[in-house]
Write a protein that holds these residues in place. Structure first.
Motif, mmCIF file in Angstrom:
data_model
loop_
_atom_site.group_PDB
_atom_site.id
_atom_site.type_symbol
_atom_site.label_atom_id
_atom_site.label_comp_id
_atom_site.label_asym_id
_atom_site.label_seq_id
_atom_site.Cartn_x
_atom_site.Cartn_y
_atom_site.Cartn_z
ATOM 1 N N ALA A 453 0.816 -1.209 0.000
ATOM 2 C CA ALA A 453 0.000 0.000 0.000
ATOM 3 C C ALA A 453 0.854 1.266 0.000
ATOM 4 C CB ALA A 453 -0.931 0.004 1.221
ATOM 5 N N LEU A 454 2.067 1.190 0.559
ATOM 6 C CA LEU A 454 2.925 2.392 0.551
ATOM 7 C C LEU A 454 3.283 2.780 -0.873
ATOM 8 C CD1 LEU A 454 5.534 2.126 3.439
ATOM 9 C CD2 LEU A 454 3.441 3.452 3.295
ATOM 10 N N GLY A 459 2.171 5.880 -5.819
ATOM 11 C CA GLY A 459 1.770 5.840 -7.218
ATOM 12 C C GLY A 459 0.535 6.694 -7.477
ATOM 13 N N SER A 460 -0.456 6.574 -6.606
ATOM 14 C CA SER A 460 -1.684 7.325 -6.851
ATOM 15 C C SER A 460 -1.483 8.819 -6.600
ATOM 16 C CB SER A 460 -2.836 6.778 -6.003
ATOM 17 O OG SER A 460 -2.552 6.948 -4.645
ATOM 18 N N LEU A 461 -0.420 9.177 -5.856
ATOM 19 C CA LEU A 461 -0.112 10.600 -5.689
ATOM 20 C C LEU A 461 0.674 11.131 -6.879
ATOM 21 C CD1 LEU A 461 0.803 10.728 -1.906
ATOM 22 C CD2 LEU A 461 -1.153 11.796 -3.014
ATOM 23 N N GLY A 462 1.017 10.245 -7.812
ATOM 24 C CA GLY A 462 1.659 10.702 -9.034
ATOM 25 C C GLY A 462 3.123 10.336 -9.152
ATOM 26 N N ALA A 463 3.659 9.561 -8.202
ATOM 27 C CA ALA A 463 5.074 9.215 -8.259
ATOM 28 C C ALA A 463 5.294 8.036 -9.195
ATOM 29 C CB ALA A 463 5.592 8.871 -6.862
ATOM 30 N N ARG A 467 10.850 7.652 -8.678
ATOM 31 C CA ARG A 467 10.574 8.481 -7.500
ATOM 32 C C ARG A 467 10.183 7.636 -6.315
ATOM 33 N NH1 ARG A 467 9.715 14.426 -7.889
ATOM 34 N NH2 ARG A 467 10.084 14.600 -5.657
ATOM 35 N N ILE A 472 10.395 6.429 -1.210
ATOM 36 C CA ILE A 472 9.630 5.555 -0.318
ATOM 37 C C ILE A 472 10.380 4.252 -0.037
ATOM 38 C CG2 ILE A 472 7.366 4.499 0.067
ATOM 39 C CD1 ILE A 472 7.248 7.524 -0.527
ATOM 40 N N ALA B 71 -1.747 4.364 -12.653
ATOM 41 C CA ALA B 71 -2.318 5.010 -11.468
ATOM 42 C C ALA B 71 -1.782 6.425 -11.280
ATOM 43 C CB ALA B 71 -2.014 4.165 -10.228
ATOM 44 N N ARG B 72 -0.477 6.595 -11.530
ATOM 45 C CA ARG B 72 0.127 7.879 -11.166
ATOM 46 C C ARG B 72 -0.337 9.017 -12.058
ATOM 47 N NH1 ARG B 72 3.956 5.310 -14.189
ATOM 48 N NH2 ARG B 72 4.832 6.570 -15.854
ATOM 49 N N PHE B 76 -6.054 10.586 -8.964
ATOM 50 C CA PHE B 76 -7.026 10.207 -7.947
ATOM 51 C C PHE B 76 -6.347 10.247 -6.583
ATOM 52 C CE2 PHE B 76 -9.743 7.246 -10.879
ATOM 53 C CZ PHE B 76 -9.988 8.328 -11.696
ATOM 54 N N ILE B 78 -6.234 8.266 -2.838
ATOM 55 C CA ILE B 78 -6.646 6.993 -2.265
ATOM 56 C C ILE B 78 -6.239 6.920 -0.800
ATOM 57 C CG2 ILE B 78 -4.555 5.777 -3.029
ATOM 58 C CD1 ILE B 78 -6.484 3.347 -3.595
ATOM 59 N N PHE B 80 -6.001 4.000 2.284
ATOM 60 C CA PHE B 80 -6.068 2.567 2.529
ATOM 61 C C PHE B 80 -6.499 2.278 3.963
ATOM 62 C CE2 PHE B 80 -2.935 3.090 -0.818
ATOM 63 C CZ PHE B 80 -3.317 2.127 -1.726
ATOM 64 N N SER B 84 -0.974 3.537 5.840
ATOM 65 C CA SER B 84 0.012 3.635 4.763
ATOM 66 C C SER B 84 0.619 5.015 4.621
ATOM 67 C CB SER B 84 -0.598 3.217 3.423
ATOM 68 O OG SER B 84 -1.110 1.939 3.536
ATOM 69 N N LEU B 85 0.897 5.675 5.753
ATOM 70 C CA LEU B 85 1.698 6.889 5.680
ATOM 71 C C LEU B 85 3.140 6.465 5.444
ATOM 72 C CD1 LEU B 85 0.191 8.980 8.596
ATOM 73 C CD2 LEU B 85 -0.307 9.108 6.159
ATOM 74 N N PHE B 86 3.913 7.319 4.762
ATOM 75 C CA PHE B 86 5.317 6.996 4.521
ATOM 76 C C PHE B 86 6.066 7.153 5.836
ATOM 77 C CE2 PHE B 86 3.980 9.059 0.375
ATOM 78 C CZ PHE B 86 3.569 7.861 -0.170
ATOM 79 N N TYR B 97 3.580 15.485 -0.207
ATOM 80 C CA TYR B 97 4.342 14.681 -1.173
ATOM 81 C C TYR B 97 3.787 14.783 -2.599
ATOM 82 C CZ TYR B 97 6.983 10.807 -3.115
ATOM 83 O OH TYR B 97 7.814 10.047 -3.890
ATOM 84 N N GLY B 98 2.470 14.671 -2.721
ATOM 85 C CA GLY B 98 1.862 14.734 -4.050
ATOM 86 C C GLY B 98 2.115 16.080 -4.720
ATOM 87 N N LYS B 100 4.696 18.045 -4.046
ATOM 88 C CA LYS B 100 6.123 18.122 -4.364
ATOM 89 C C LYS B 100 6.390 17.461 -5.720
ATOM 90 C CE LYS B 100 10.335 16.313 -2.446
ATOM 91 N NZ LYS B 100 10.770 15.370 -1.420
ATOM 92 N N ARG B 145 -3.561 13.748 2.961
ATOM 93 C CA ARG B 145 -2.591 13.502 1.896
ATOM 94 C C ARG B 145 -3.305 13.208 0.576
ATOM 95 N NH1 ARG B 145 1.299 8.358 2.493
ATOM 96 N NH2 ARG B 145 -0.649 7.294 2.016
ATOM 97 N N ALA B 146 -4.404 12.436 0.674
ATOM 98 C CA ALA B 146 -5.127 12.071 -0.548
ATOM 99 C C ALA B 146 -5.822 13.280 -1.173
ATOM 100 C CB ALA B 146 -6.140 10.976 -0.245
ATOM 101 N N VAL B 149 -3.936 16.989 -3.339
ATOM 102 C CA VAL B 149 -3.678 17.269 -4.750
ATOM 103 C C VAL B 149 -4.972 17.554 -5.520
ATOM 104 C CG1 VAL B 149 -1.547 15.963 -4.812
ATOM 105 C CG2 VAL B 149 -3.693 14.789 -5.230
#
Lengths: 557, 344
Positions: A453-454, A459-463, A467, A472, B71-72, B76, B78, B80, B84-86, B97-98, B100, B145-146, B149
């Protein structure tokens, strides 16, 4: 749009997607390395073993199998492997049981001492034994007896000391798995400590013990350093390959002996992997770690035994350091640093070269296994599986065989790979592929802990893949990468078996220099050089501990 | 429809996880995918997110086909179940992050992060590491975070399942408020019918990789189409026409003969209960649930569940009479008959 058009469009799209290209590169480059620097040389060594004159045949095998020298070396290797395995697993179990199932103070000391043999080239154990028990050894002279240390007994002790750290680590890892609650349940049911040991501790450690046995066996029969220094007339397969190749320049026969040495190690390794899987299958989550309570008869006894074993290790390694400062062993025991003035050609240049090579192998190797792990996560299982199997194979190949394969492959002018022959780069490469499996498996363990999920969130944030890997994945598995880096560095610093064929008069490495110094009768200088290598490796271990501790603290904050 | 899924199909080996599923989400709409585990709801969400590839069908957003877009690039957001925070980034770095990645200026990111932290009511935690936060706090940061953006669609994959009951209820309301305030079309996967009823403009109830019924929460609760929906959306008494004829003959006319519907669905609160000395039914047990009581009543056709609000003098063993308003029942299709065993 009909189905075939859709498929075509998808195929076109897949070709264009940068992430897919990157995935292919991540797997492709390390895979190319594995094929070029592991699979291909292994094929060459096999082909050379069946090369008779200009054609192929089993003539070499017939000749080798018909020679009494080969059978003697094989018998010696197996007997030595078996004996070392028994002794080191027995002693290893005592120490592991003391560390993880008994309560006494000073365990940190035992932990620190037990890894010492890993920080030195394997021939240091042999050197230490000669200083202790050899003709001019401290103990022999004190007792006034002449001990014949060269041969079976000396080699057995040296190999045992060398294999012991592995046995302790593997058995310890198995013992840790058994939950405290299991013991509490046994207590409540009225089981005596002895019954608990017999019914809980021993069965839970059985795969660990089996595993440790196979690892010790492999380490012993593939080790060259100890056998070369203290083996004397007790020839084993590893020294037999060396004498065939270096002594008699008989490469094809060396290849045959290499293949014969490969057989038992591959079998032992295959069984070990299975045992490992069984042990992992028994693992459960949410464990309560076992906290032993002080039980005087058991704990004092175990502590005394552990300390005794540790004292032997310290004595053997310490005497090498001590001897390196003695002016003229054993006649003038006053201290001086004159042996640190290495007189053999090259002096310390091989030490600096070894550090450089080890750094190169560590940096390149860490990147390669990281990329491989990163790419394999994104491959379908059918494709990833064979790559994983190939990546786990080098551990089954003895260093001597890999080194021989390299000289046969890269000392041949028929391919452009010849350009690598005699370069430091090739020594770095052989070191990396020699220890590829351990590095790869460590990184894969890290990747398994990384929640998918990380990456999906990134990926869904655009990375993209690049990246995600930098921001990550790499930070997440950084502790594993640090471990792999230092593991590769330390092994490259001390390994002898794989590189012994690849050094040239112009280009040598530390372990080979120590062997040459010892061969030349400059035992004290060999001790001095060993001490320098150990100092570098100890420095590396301490740096690793500091870095890992800092990382852990940062994450906990 | 803003986001359209047409005939989405996903096959894992021999298992069909999704079988030609079609759904749509309107602008500003909050849609819940509801169903038991293994029904395909998470698979559908992952297909929409671009985290899995379609084996058939297509997904379009404002008529642009997304099927081949990774996906990227979909833009969208998402969230979870597992937060699933970094773990290597601070809260502020996580949220930013998004932005950046999109090359937004550092000062603009900082401003946006502060604004979002206010929105999720955690203005003080910007410099903390995720490990220092509670589960509920982490999930709020994941939500921030979701949405940082300005996602075109917000996807929530069981975002509340890992939290304890009280935090779950709080965060549920906050998700709804934030979604309303920002008007982001949202798709949430859940197996909790209460959550779906409380949050959704539209619920899509799924089972065995297909959509069983889609509609407003009221539709699904009061007018379930099938036995599966009726049972999944709360407690119900499901009775065949023979039993209805015996107990509540007044309800029979509401069933149209042409329909396949074979069962009458009676919600427990739709049955009125009265103590009558010669009543045909007997109270077998009473569970006190605070605001209501749930009674198990033995009738001539078997046990029925009845719920009563407020003070009620009934006791176990009392004889009672049951009545139902003539328009209270819904006839549903029996879709949960035991499936034929598949030969191995």
């Amino acid at each position: 749009m009909n189905a075939s058009e859709t498929i075509q469009q998808r195929a076109r799209h897949q070709r264009l997607d940068a992430d897919r290209l990157l995935t292919a590169a991540c797997v492709g480059l390390p895979l190319l390395g594995l094929i070029l620097f592991f699979a291909y040389p292994m094929i060459i060594v096999f082909l050379r073993s069946i090369t008779v004159g200009d054609s192929y045949g089993i003539g070499n095998y017939v000749e080798v199998l018909g020679s009494s020298g080969f059978w003697r070396a094989t018998r010696h290797s197996l007997v030595m492997g078996g004996a070392t395995t028994l002794v080191s697993v027995f002693l290893g179990f005592i120490i592991a049981h003391g560390l993880y199932r008994c309560a006494f103070r000073g365990k940190w000391l035992i932990r620190a001492i037990i890894v010492l043999p890993l920080l030195a080239p394997s021939l240091v154990q042999a050197l230490g034994l000669i200083f202790l028990l050899g003709r001019n050894g401290v103990i022999s002279r004190a007792l006034g007896v002449e001990i014949e240390i060269y041969g079976f007994w000396g080699l057995l002790i040296a190999n045992t000391l060398y294999a012991l750290p592995q046995a302790v680590m593997i058995i310890g890892a198995a013992l840790v798995l058994l939950d405290a609650r299991t013991y509490e349940a046994a207590d409540v049911m009225g089981a005596s400590p002895w019954r608990q040991f017999r019914d809980l501790t021993l069965p839970s450690a059985r795969f660990g013990i089996l595993n440790a046995g196979f690892v010790c066996f492999i380490i012993t029969i593939t080790d060259f350093g100890n056998a070369a220094v203290i083996g004397g007339d007790y020839s084993v397969l590893a020294t037999e390959i060396y004498s065939q190749v270096v002594g008699q320049r008989n490469f094809n026969m060396g290849a045959v002996v290499g293949i014969m040495l490969l057989l038992p190690t591959v079998i032992a390794y295959a069984i070990e992997r299975q045992a490992m899987k069984r042990q992992q299958a028994g693992q459960t989550t949410g464990q309560v770690p076992y906290r032993p309570v002080f039980a005087p008869p058991r704990d004092l006894c175990m502590a005394a035994l552990s300390l005794l074993i540790c004292a032997c290790i310290v004595a053997v390694i310490g005497i090498v350091v001590y001897a390196s400062f003695v002016t003229l062993w054993p006649y003038n025991m006053s201290l001086s640093i004159k042996h640190y003035d290495i007189t053999l050609a090259g002096g310390y240049s091989s030490l600096w070269m070894t550090i450089l090579i080890s750094l190169g192998a560590a940096v390149g190797g860490t990147i390669a296994v990281f990329l491989l792990g990163l790419g394999l996560r994104r491959l379908p299982h059918v494709l990833a599986q064979p790559v994983q199997i190939l990546a786990a194979m080098p551990a089954a190949v003895p260093g001597m065989v890999l080194g021989l394969a390299y000289i046969l492959t890269f000392n041949s002018t028929s391919t452009p790979l010849y350009l690598l022959y005699g370069t430091a780069a090739l020594i770095g490469i052989v070191n990396f592929y020699h220890y590829h499996t351990q590095g790869f498996l460590t990184v894969m363990t890290g990747f398994r802990q990384l929640p998918p999920a990380l990456e999906e969130a990134a990926g869904s944030l655009g990375a993209g893949l690049g990246r995600t890997a930098c921001d990550i994945v790499a930070p997440f598995i950084a502790p594993m990468l640090v471990s792999v880096f230092f593991f590769l560095f330390m092994r490259s610093m001390v390994t002898l078996s794989a590189v012994v064929f690849l050094t040239t008069p112009q280009l040598s490495v530390a372990a080979v220099t120590i062997m040459r110094l010892d061969d030349a009768g400059l035992t004290s200088q060999a001790a001095a050089f060993s001490t320098c290598v150990m100092a570098v490796v100890c420095g590396a271990v301490l740096s690793m501990k500091v870095i890992l501790a800092m990382m852990q603290r940062r994450r906990a904050e | 429809m803003y986001l359209n899924v047409r005939d989405a199909t996903k096959i894992y080996g021999t298992f069909t996880a999704l079988d030609r599923v079609s759904i749509g989400i309107d602008k500003g709409e909050f849609v819940c995918l509801l169903g038991p585990s293994g029904c395909g709801k998470t698979t559908l969400l992952r297909l929409i997110a671009g985290l899995a590839e379609l084996d058939g069908g297509e997904i379009t957003l404002e008529d642009a086909n997304l099927s081949q877009m990774p996906a990227r690039k979909r833009g969208f957001g998402i969230v979870f179940q597992s937060y699933s925070l970094f773990p290597n980034m601070t809260v502020a770095e996580n949220i930013g992050y998004g932005l950046k990645i999109r090359g937004v200026a550092r000062t603009d990111i900082a401003a946006r992060v502060a604004e979002l932290l206010d929105l999720v009511k955690l203005p003080q935690v910007a410099d903390k590491m995720p490990g220092q936060l509670s589960g509920g706090q982490q999930q709020r940061i994941a939500l921030a975070r979701a949405i940082a953006v300005d996602p075109r669609v917000l996807l929530l994959d069981e975002p509340l399942s890992a939290l304890d009951a009280k935090v779950r209820a709080e965060l549920r309301d906050e998700i709804r408020q934030v979604q309303r305030a920002l008007g982001i079309p949202t798709l949430m996967v859940t197996h909790d019918q209460e959550e779906a009823l409380a949050l959704a403009d539209k619920i899509i109830c799924m089972n065995h990789g297909t959509v069983v019924q889609a509609g407003t929460p009221e539709d699904l609760y009061h007018r379930p189409a099938t036995r599966f929906v009726a049972e999944f959306m709360g407690i119900s008494n499901l009775l065949p026409p023979e039993d209805i004829a015996q107990l509540f003959p007044d309800l029979l006319p509401s069933r149209r003969e042409s329909e396949r519907a074979q069962l009458a669905c009676l919600r427990p609160e739709q049955i009125d209960i009265a103590s009558v000395a010669d009543g045909a039914a007997t109270i077998r047990s009473i569970s006190f649930l605070g605001n209501l009581r749930r009674l198990q009543v033995d009738t001539t056709v078997g046990m029925l569940t009845v719920e009563t609000h407020g003070a009620n003098p009934c006791r176990v063993g009392d004889r009672v009479a049951l009545t139902v308003a003539p328009d209270a029942c819904t006839w549903v299709i029996d879709d949960t008959e035991p499936r034929k065993a598949v030969p191995a």
